[in-house]
Design an enzyme around this catalytic site. Sequence first.
Site, PDB file in Angstrom:
ATOM      1  N   GLU A  74     -46.524  12.274  15.974  1.00 27.90           N
ATOM      2  CA  GLU A  74     -47.635  11.320  15.970  1.00 27.90           C
ATOM      3  C   GLU A  74     -48.970  11.995  15.687  1.00 27.90           C
ATOM      4  OE1 GLU A  74     -45.204  11.244  18.171  1.00 27.90           O
ATOM      5  OE2 GLU A  74     -44.327   9.261  17.888  1.00 27.90           O
ATOM      6  N   HIS A 118     -43.690   2.155  27.162  1.00 34.00           N
ATOM      7  CA  HIS A 118     -43.531   1.419  25.902  1.00 34.00           C
ATOM      8  C   HIS A 118     -44.085   0.001  26.008  1.00 34.00           C
ATOM      9  CE1 HIS A 118     -40.548   4.633  25.485  1.00 34.00           C
ATOM     10  NE2 HIS A 118     -40.549   4.418  24.188  1.00 34.00           N
TER      11      HIS A 118
END
Lengths: 336, 340, 426
Positions: free
Chosen positions: A68, A137
């Site tokens: 990321e 999440h």
Amino acid sequence: MSADSREELRELSYAEAIREAMDIALGRDERVILMGEDIGVYGGAFQVTGNLVEKYGTDRVMDTPISELGGAGVAVGAALTGLRPIFEFQFSDFAALAMEQIVNQAAKIRYMLGGAVSVPLVMRFPAGSGTGAAAQHSQSLEAWFGHVPGLKVIQPSTPEDAKGMLLAALEDPDPVMIFEHKILYKMKGHVPEGYYTTPIGKAAIRRPGTDVSIVATSLMVHKALAAAETLAGEGIDVEVIDLRTVRPMDRETILASVRKTGKLICVYEGVKTLGVGAEISAMVAESDAFDFLEAPILRLGGAESPIPYNPELEKAVVPQVPDILEAARNIAKGRV
Amino acid sequence: MEKSRPMSEVNIPYAIRAYSPEALKAALRKMILIRKFEEGAEDCYTRGLIHGTMHLSIGQEASAVGSCMSLSDEDKITSTHRGHGHCIAKNADLGKMFAEFFGKDTGYCRGRGGSMHIADVAKGNLGANGIVGGGLPIAVGAALSAKRLGTGAVTICFFGDGANNEGAFHEALNMAAVWKLPVVFVCENNKYGMSTSTERSTAVKNIAERAAAYSMPGVTVDGNDFSAVSEAVDTAVTHARAGNGPSLVENLTYRWRGHSKSDRNRYRTKEEISDWMERDPILQMTELLLSHKVISEAEVETLQAETTQVIKDAIEFAAASPAPEIEDAIRFVYNEGTAA
Amino acid sequence: MPVEVIMPKVDMDMASGKITVWHVAAGDRVGQGDPLFDIETDKAAMEVEAAASGYLHHRVAEGTDVPIGQPVAWIYAEGEDVGAPPEAAARSAAGTAAEAGPGPASERAAETVPAPEPHAKTRATPLARHLAAKAGLDIGEIAGSGPRGRVQAEDVRGELHQPPPSKGAAPAGFTAENGPLAVSRSIGGAGTPIILLHGFASDAKSWGPLERHLGDHPIIRIELPAHGKSPKLRISGFADLVCEVRRAFDKLDLGSAHLIGHSLGAAVALAIADTRPKTVSSLTLLAPAGLGPDINGAALAGLGNATRPESLGPWLKLMVCNERLISDGYVRAAMSARADAGLRSAQSALADAVFPDGVQAFDLKSALDRIEVPTRIVWGKQDRIIPWQHALRAPGRVSLHLFDNVGHIPQFEIPDEVGKLLRAHL
């Protein structure tokens, strides 16, 4: 049936609307590329990119390694040097891994260099709770980034806006972060054909009303609208404002509503403390609209906890329709 | 192979073989300018004319100039907090650099960036960076643009030994290799990440060994030897331009000054510093050019006087420049007219 | 030209440094790179090396605090003339450092006079304050109907709903007086004073609308026991009630007064006029009690029992003909004036004493027949508390003024009409 009426009837899901926007963008501008984890043949973790790789190839729909920080940085560098990347984070939570590139680089490069360059980068973040994905999440982190000058932060709540705001983000010369609530992906709604943009920085009045103003974001807009229907039957006329853009915030639409109703409730899924509603409340309190307040401003936000796994617990930590009903009744009837 | 070459050619260093006398003289001039620029900046700093702090690269001039020898303005670099040399190697305007140090509106960043954020996009310099490892992925992105847009440009990514332990280093090298991007990673290993030596911070002896993990060429050279640096980086640039992907070049060098202006130098011995000062890259370069008759003693003297004047003029330009308007303090956060 | 040795900036936020020790004596030779002096800043100490070789002169004394960029010594070349210290190099920020602003704000703050105690604040919404300020009303004077007694916009609007005061007619204000009952007297005014006696479950403030129409007479408002600010006396019956009020009346020690009463207060006024004929110049009875047995007992109980605006509202509406006058804000304001449970229970006890079982237990017909002071009865023909027909029992010399479309509180519903009527006879 005429073409016009077919157009009116066309409905797409929120995810399809985003895909259509990306398809249009890839088709009309060679500089546009998609980057992200598993956005190619897999179609994206939430099937938002779908089959675009078949149409545009792996050079323009690029699967990145699970990197990321590096991936976001590559997108920053590419945006800085002529490409128009759309970078998909698999979950908004993973923005934490890329904080350096988003906050220290993308947001600041233009300013640090005295306006000599721009970073026209679009980042997409599947966000929010309700899928049982638990604490890492399911977060709603828009306020983190709303705190950073140099970034623009948007939260479209309808398929039509999801498409129009993504295309507006691509036209924008500055970095734009799009927070897409995962529960909205399957929501269907009218989406116009072809190319159009929906302005960034402008809130939408989803339901006009005179008694109480509710400013809501993302999925909470729909919960607020559901509550408003019930409240209308009780003689409480609620105005529901869809904030749409966290930064730069549309102050005037909110202030005009507060001047009218004198009562404000902010509804957002992110953690209540120091969240989007805190900013809205403070902004109203600092403005001339303060003089029109008839009750304390109320905030309904996420609980001071990570998002839990158990579905009942998960519901309990973010605002639900009954919470909005209760708050609206209390404020409308002068109980607070 | 070497044995079959005539002795004369084998003994002639790469730089003398590869570059014209004019290019070599220009390179020496840039190295001297970097030295004098930083000495001038240091003097202004001690007089309180420069705000904040700065990171001087005195002693590392061969690495900066040698690495940029085969770059055009189309080619990009990303730089570091110790980036004055890279700017000058990439042909920055010294007056605009000093003006930025002085926080003036005529500076590269109109007084918003200071020493750590100088960029000159027109010359291909995408900017210094205040974050260790911050420029690594950005360089890969620039290389991605070049490949995608077919510009043929190469990006040189300068970083220090400290950055090689950042996650961004590994992610960036991996992606550059996976996508075979035209980028050269130039590690300026000056032995210390602030006070922590590479021996104490890095598991491999030479940082270039890490190239193997990303299946790219890796080479370690004497970073104070202009010729060695330019040879290694030119090779990597040619490799990249040919579409063969990234390389990692490690220039072993040394900063004579502390990490920043608040460094109290408690981690290095005076002996170590003076040993490295004896390996002055500018002296070595001067001797190289003198010994190969590229330049004369008289020309060196003229160069010294001329560069002193250039620095003086640049400082005067900066001192006389206007400060930014206070009411413009938040200008340039967004493109004008796009943010509420 | 000697080489200037300056106090170097060695730290980001350093403005000056102190030389703690010189390593080279004045006049001695120093080599470039040799330790020259140690400096101390507020953060650290460090050694400074000589920037040039030569002979050291014009050292500043050890312990001196020197702004950055200022010379601390000069290094002279071999054989160079050492005269007075040369001028410092022009380029230095020392000037700005030396002119740094005054000390931290906290030091200055310590000298400031402590702020006076803040006034007790009235709870009010921003909109209520805004409306009150615009209308020139004192927010502290408005009863709040919101949570914790907060003044809402509706309360202010309710206040504004009252007819605006005609210029100069309204008393400037009232002062409270000590006595057995709460008595407030208007400031200023001329002529014979007017004494006002309110009705059951009301208070002195209820006279506001009428007072504006009473001309320039001094006004004295007496609050009945267990009402307004009067003590919550236990009253055993009507005679007891009259006795308490008469005591307050007597204490006023007036030569003469016009007496105006409403409902139960009118009955008391009549009783006082009956016993103090010399002091009372005129008597006005607004929907008076005491002229018949009937009274709306349910309304009395309802008023006394109501603990929230929702239960008070319907009874208040019963008091008037034009129910729109009883706005939500008015009800909330009235309820907040009745917030004290002790007050409510004392009033219920009073009602039980004077109107047991919803019946007027006293009859003032004979008193009305007796008195000789000019007397008027004013009544609304839609009175749903006491039937206006009771007025018909009055003797012929008493003037009757019966208004259509008016309920039990004519001075609230038609204050201007009532005022006009009264002014003609005062």
